[in-house]
Design a protein around this motif. Structure first.
Motif, PDB file in Angstrom:
ATOM      1  N   LEU A 188       0.823  -1.213   0.000  1.00 53.85           N
ATOM      2  CA  LEU A 188       0.000   0.000   0.000  1.00 53.85           C
ATOM      3  C   LEU A 188       0.855   1.261   0.000  1.00 53.85           C
ATOM      4  O   LEU A 188       0.640   2.172  -0.802  1.00 53.85           O
ATOM      5  N   LYS A 209      -7.234  -4.575 -10.601  1.00 56.92           N
ATOM      6  CA  LYS A 209      -8.437  -4.209  -9.840  1.00 56.92           C
ATOM      7  C   LYS A 209      -8.096  -3.175  -8.768  1.00 56.92           C
ATOM      8  O   LYS A 209      -8.824  -2.212  -8.554  1.00 56.92           O
ATOM      9  N   VAL A 210      -6.960  -3.390  -8.095  1.00 53.97           N
ATOM     10  CA  VAL A 210      -6.512  -2.455  -7.057  1.00 53.97           C
ATOM     11  C   VAL A 210      -6.096  -1.132  -7.685  1.00 53.97           C
ATOM     12  O   VAL A 210      -6.492  -0.054  -7.234  1.00 53.97           O
ATOM     13  N   TYR A 211      -5.296  -1.202  -8.763  1.00 55.90           N
ATOM     14  CA  TYR A 211      -4.787   0.020  -9.400  1.00 55.90           C
ATOM     15  C   TYR A 211      -5.929   0.869  -9.968  1.00 55.90           C
ATOM     16  O   TYR A 211      -5.897   2.093  -9.895  1.00 55.90           O
ATOM     17  N   ARG A 254      -9.052   1.032  -8.851  1.00 57.50           N
ATOM     18  CA  ARG A 254      -9.790   1.656  -7.756  1.00 57.50           C
ATOM     19  C   ARG A 254      -9.019   2.818  -7.134  1.00 57.50           C
ATOM     20  O   ARG A 254      -9.597   3.819  -6.724  1.00 57.50           O
ATOM     21  N   LEU A 264      -5.080  -6.321   0.154  1.00 52.68           N
ATOM     22  CA  LEU A 264      -5.374  -4.924  -0.149  1.00 52.68           C
ATOM     23  C   LEU A 264      -6.793  -4.745  -0.669  1.00 52.68           C
ATOM     24  O   LEU A 264      -7.481  -3.785  -0.312  1.00 52.68           O
ATOM     25  N   ILE A 265      -7.261  -5.671  -1.482  1.00 52.27           N
ATOM     26  CA  ILE A 265      -8.606  -5.549  -2.052  1.00 52.27           C
ATOM     27  C   ILE A 265      -9.658  -5.633  -0.945  1.00 52.27           C
ATOM     28  O   ILE A 265     -10.673  -4.945  -0.971  1.00 52.27           O
ATOM     29  N   LEU A 269      -9.762  -2.301   0.940  1.00 55.26           N
ATOM     30  CA  LEU A 269     -10.525  -1.277   0.212  1.00 55.26           C
ATOM     31  C   LEU A 269     -12.027  -1.521   0.364  1.00 55.26           C
ATOM     32  O   LEU A 269     -12.807  -0.572   0.525  1.00 55.26           O
ATOM     33  N   TYR A 301     -11.098   6.147  -0.678  1.00 54.91           N
ATOM     34  CA  TYR A 301      -9.752   6.082  -1.251  1.00 54.91           C
ATOM     35  C   TYR A 301      -8.930   7.307  -0.866  1.00 54.91           C
ATOM     36  O   TYR A 301      -7.716   7.213  -0.657  1.00 54.91           O
TER      37      TYR A 301
END
Length: 676
Positions: free
Chosen positions: A228, A337-339, A341, A479-480, A483, A517
């Motif tokens: 993160l 998916k993380v990037y 968001r 991480l997902i 979030l 975010y």
């Protein structure tokens, strides 16, 4: 001010740029004439010349720093005097540094390379800025036999100070402080220019090709909270450098090569033997990785086959490469998916990219006798042998290491990508490794004197128990999932405040994502990156103090003032052409002076790579704005709630505040919304 003055100042800046180019050529010539292989002793006859060249090199670098500051100061003056918006963002610190450097040099020509000390004043009674050179200069002069009082030194410097479109007056105070007062006309001009263009243009810097290496997860492993900080800090640094006009390449140096792929491919062959024709359902790569690791640790036959798969992978056998690509693609989709968001843009370039280049760098280092035998390994020391831990370039079994990969990568980045500046964003635990990498790259002649390399280290993320942030079962936090938890908590908070009753479904979702975010990013960036910080959704979601929620709400409130006055942004920009921004009231001028610090905050961050001052600046703006808004009415209404007067000069100041805050949010990766 007249046009010829503008031309004179612009010509002076252009001449300084040409001088920088000539000095850089000389530095390169000096570098070529200074022995880079310090593992070999320098003959006594050449030592004196060697030391002379090194000293000359240091002096020239210092001269470049002075000239760069001068260029910024002259461009700032030219902008202020021309009243044009083309280059209207002035570094007050650099301008003052240039003014006082010339004055001190004129007053004391025998003092070589005087250090200029200019600070922001915390008390308006003592000016807006202060020069604090008199006391250290008096001490320096006294130690060389010339006894002099600091106040007399200050007066002597004062006598050499030139007029400036930025400065209202100077005064000597106390033991020898020089107080500096800015012109309100200057503040009006700069803020008006920002309003006319609709944005804060960046201050002048010498443009560079910059590579920022950040995030860097491993294939077949979930991104976790450990990734993160690198992702958030690296993205914000990239945004800031791009804003300054640098040519930035954002690289994701992923772990996509090595022994673990042998066991993953062997496990894939056993579990999905028809994988080459039917895509296997391995969306949960983390579980798949754990299964293969258990087999690798407990089954010798499987381990042997895994190593055979590694050999085949390194030989680029088509069937094995297909399996490797398949595993990488599944992982890549999860990373994305993380990037997506978090609104992170990256160019992937994994360890596999450097495989052939590793072979070449090893041959080069061996041919130049830069590698040493060490218990079967081949290692490389940096400029100071015995300092720290050497890089292991070849393992005892003949394999390559992360050190080999990093040496190949930095060579590729400097020589193929033509990077002037390379930045690595990783945890602070790797600082020694990057010190050795820099030293070895310098010794190998890859990094030259005109290149810059930074390791941007950071502390670990802690849970609310002040221990390393993990799940209750002791696993790293995905991480997902983090979030998702943030979105859930934010929605609860918004509903608590009744925002679901006044916002449309679309606006509520936008606010939910903006806050979630934004909070996660801001909580990270607002801390000194060297320190550990406690990850707490409760603290992040507080709507008071230096938090993303408070600041996002503050911007929304500022924007609502113009809406209340029924004045559009286009109308405000038109008014900025002929209506002066109101700076008469002390709270108006205080807010303006805070906004004018923006270029210096940005330039400081580009030097030291610490982002928390930008967060502190956002909070300072918000606090100064609250003071202004409490004392200075922008819109007056009668008892019936009808607008009877709009103070356009103050409304313009609110718009300038919004423009600066929005730019800060962009650099921090926050996305404000019009309604919260």
């Amino acid at each position: 001010m007249s046009e010829p003055n503008w031309e004179m100042l612009n010509n002076r800046a252009t001449a300084a740029e040409k001088e920088i180019a000539l000095i850089k050529q000389k530095i390169e010539w000096l570098h070529q004439n200074i022995t880079t292989d310090t593992s070999q002793s320098i003959p006594d006859a050449n030592k004196e010349e060697f030391e002379r060249l090194q000293q000359e090199n240091i002096k020239l670098k210092h001269r470049i720093a002075i000239l760069t500051r001068t260029i910024e100061a002259q461009r700032g003056k030219a902008s202020a005097m021309s009243n044009t918006p083309q280059s209207n963002t002035i570094s007050i610190n650099n301008t003052l540094w240039d003014i006082f450097h010339r004055a001190i040099t004129a007053a004391y020509p025998n003092v070589l390379n005087p250090r200029v000390i200019v600070t922001t004043s915390n008390n308006p009674k003592f000016g807006d800025y202060q020069c604090n050179n008199a006391m250290p200069l008096a001490q320096e002069l006294s130690s060389s036999g010339t006894k002099v009082l600091p106040r007399n030194v200050a007066n002597n410097i004062m006598s050499k100070l030139e007029e400036s479109p930025l400065i209202d007056k100077y005064e000597v105070a106390g033991a020898g402080f020089i107080n500096i007062y800015l012109k309100r006309d200057f503040g009006q001009l700069i803020l008006s220019n920002w309003l006319k263009t609709g944005e804060v243009l960046p201050p002048y810097v010498e443009k560079k090709r910059v590579i920022v290496d950040f995030s860097s997860p491993n294939i077949a492993k979930e991104m976790h909270v450990g990734h993160l900080r690198s992702t958030i800090i690296g993205d914000s640094i990239s945004r800031l450098l791009e804003y300054l006009g640098h040519d930035v390449l954002r690289l994701n140096h992923i772990g996509d090569w090595g022994t673990q792929f042998g066991m993953l491919i062997a496990h894939l062959q056993d579990k999905f033997p028809n994988y080459s024709t039917v895509a296997p359902p391995i969306q949960d790569l983390q579980a798949f990785y754990k299964e293969s690791k258990i087999r690798f640790d407990s089954d010798e036959e499987f381990k042997k086959r895994a190593y055979e798969c590694v050999v085949k992978l390194q030989a680029f056998e088509p069937d094995i490469i297909k399996a490797w690509k398949m595993i990488c693609d599944v992982s890549r989709q999860e990373f994305e998916k993380v990037y997506t968001r978090l609104d992170i843009k990256l160019v992937e370039r994994g360890e596999s990219f450097y495989q052939k280049r590793m072979e070449l760098i090893v041959k080069e280092l061996e041919s130049r006798n830069l590698l040493e035998e060490d218990n079967g390994r081949k290692v490389m020391w940096g400029e100071k042998r015995g300092s720290g831990i050497p890089l292991t370039i070849i393992k005892s079994d003949g394999g390559f290491t992360y050190d080999t990969s990093d040496m190949a990568a930095i060579k590729q980045r400097i020589e193929e990508e033509n990077a002037d500046w390379v930045i690595y964003v990783t945890d602070a635990g790797q600082s020694l490794h990057f010190q050795m990498l820099e030293s070895c790259a310098q010794k190998a002649g890859i990094l030259r004197s005109y290149h810059r390399m930074d390791h941007v280290g950071f502390g670990v993320v802690l849970g609310e128990d002040k221990k390393k942030f993990k799940t209750r079962s002791g696993d790293t936090v995905k991480l997902i999932e983090l979030l998702d938890e943030g979105l859930k908590r934010t929605l609860e908070k918004l509903k608590e405040k009744g925002r679901d009753k006044v916002l449309s479904e679309e606006d509520l979702k936008a606010a939910q994502e903006s806050v979630t975010y934004g909070c996660i990013k801001y909580a990270d960036l607002s801390h000194n990156r060297n320190h550990e910080y406690v990850f707490s959704f409760d603290k992040m979601l507080e709507d008071k103090g230096n938090t993303a929620v408070y600041l996002l709400y503050a911007l929304t409130r500022i924007r609502s003032i113009a809406r209340t006055a029924k004045v559009t942004q286009d109308e405000l920009r038109r008014h900025a052409r002929d209506t002066p921004i109101s700076l008469e009231h002390e709270k108006e001028w205080k807010l303006a002076k805070v906004l004018l610090k923006f270029p210096d905050i940005i330039l400081d961050i580009s030097e030291n790579m610490y982002l928390h001052p930008l967060c502190e600046f956002c909070y300072e703006i918000s606090c100064a704005f609250t003071e202004f808004y409490d004392k200075c009415y922008c819109v007056e209404k009668n008892q019936a709630g009808e607008i009877v007067k709009v103070h356009m000069g103050r409304l313009l100041l609110t718009e300038a505040t919004a423009i600066v805050l929005e730019k800060c949010f962009v650099l921090l990766g926050l996305k404000p919304v019009s309604r919260m």
